[in-house]
Write a protein that holds these residues in place. Structure first.
Motif, PDB file in Angstrom:
ATOM      1  N   TYR A 152     -13.966   5.533   5.535  1.00 50.87           N
ATOM      2  CA  TYR A 152     -12.749   4.326   6.181  1.00 50.87           C
ATOM      3  C   TYR A 152     -13.701   2.827   6.553  1.00 50.87           C
ATOM      4  O   TYR A 152     -13.446   2.043   6.594  1.00 50.87           O
ATOM      5  N   ARG A 193      -7.830  -2.221   0.823  1.00 47.86           N
ATOM      6  CA  ARG A 193      -8.099  -1.982   2.007  1.00 47.86           C
ATOM      7  C   ARG A 193      -6.864  -3.209   3.002  1.00 47.86           C
ATOM      8  O   ARG A 193      -6.149  -2.593   3.692  1.00 47.86           O
ATOM      9  N   CYS A 227     -16.041   3.207  -1.807  1.00 42.78           N
ATOM     10  CA  CYS A 227     -16.286   4.008  -0.951  1.00 42.78           C
ATOM     11  C   CYS A 227     -16.210   5.585  -0.627  1.00 42.78           C
ATOM     12  O   CYS A 227     -17.404   6.026   0.555  1.00 42.78           O
ATOM     13  N   LEU A 260      -6.182   1.911  10.516  1.00 42.22           N
ATOM     14  CA  LEU A 260      -6.756   2.979  10.206  1.00 42.22           C
ATOM     15  C   LEU A 260      -6.779   4.439  10.821  1.00 42.22           C
ATOM     16  O   LEU A 260      -7.060   5.284   9.877  1.00 42.22           O
ATOM     17  N   ARG A 293      -6.348   7.998   8.170  1.00 45.85           N
ATOM     18  CA  ARG A 293      -7.754   8.651   8.061  1.00 45.85           C
ATOM     19  C   ARG A 293      -7.496   9.978   8.922  1.00 45.85           C
ATOM     20  O   ARG A 293      -8.184  11.128   8.005  1.00 45.85           O
ATOM     21  N   ASP A 336     -13.382  -0.477   5.236  1.00 41.87           N
ATOM     22  CA  ASP A 336     -12.677  -1.875   5.731  1.00 41.87           C
ATOM     23  C   ASP A 336     -13.870  -2.931   6.174  1.00 41.87           C
ATOM     24  O   ASP A 336     -13.847  -4.398   6.515  1.00 41.87           O
ATOM     25  N   HIS A 385      -3.444  -0.567   3.538  1.00 44.04           N
ATOM     26  CA  HIS A 385      -3.214  -0.113   4.812  1.00 44.04           C
ATOM     27  C   HIS A 385      -2.778  -0.698   5.959  1.00 44.04           C
ATOM     28  O   HIS A 385      -3.159  -2.437   5.752  1.00 44.04           O
TER      29      HIS A 385
END
Length: 131
Positions: free
Chosen positions: A27, A40, A97, A47, A51, A31, A43
């Protein structure tokens, strides 16, 4: 001592603390990487909920405690992700990511590659928009 072949992926990754670290790094990259701006934007501003859900899902998926199932029931990943437009670009951003996070984890290179491939298959399964 348990033989490596008998350990779950959850144990091989390092258990709860290592998995929390992986999810935090995932994350962090989502981000901060401009290349991940597309996912991103899908979301919430915070987060923390995502998460928590990813940690709980991965815990059970990797053979550890089935925390997601206990709290939310069956993951039904495609159904839960269907409200979002997910194409190859979004899958690739997610994997960017995740691979960056995996590369920061101290683990056997073969295990990392296998885990990345399994996650790639899972991410591809989420695609619901085709060109």
């Amino acid at each position: 001592m348990t033989d490596t072949l008998q350990k779950t992926p959850y144990e091989l990754i390092g258990g709860e603390n290592a998995l929390l670290s992986l999810v935090d790094r995932f994350y962090f990259f989502m981000d901060t990487l401009p290349e991940a701006a597309g996912i991103r934007a899908m979301h919430a501003k915070s987060l923390s909920g995502a998460r928590d859900k990813l940690f709980k899902f991965l815990s059970g998926w990797l053979g550890g405690p089935d925390l997601f199932m206990q709290q939310y029931g069956h993951p039904r990943l495609r159904q839960r992700h269907f409200p979002f437009v997910i194409g190859a670009a979004e899958r690739d951003q997610w994997m960017l990511c995740m691979n960056k996070a995996l590369n920061e984890m101290p683990m056997d290179a073969h295990f990392r590659d296998s885990l990345s491939q399994a996650l790639q298959q899972l991410a591809t399964h989420m695609i619901n928009q085709y060109d």
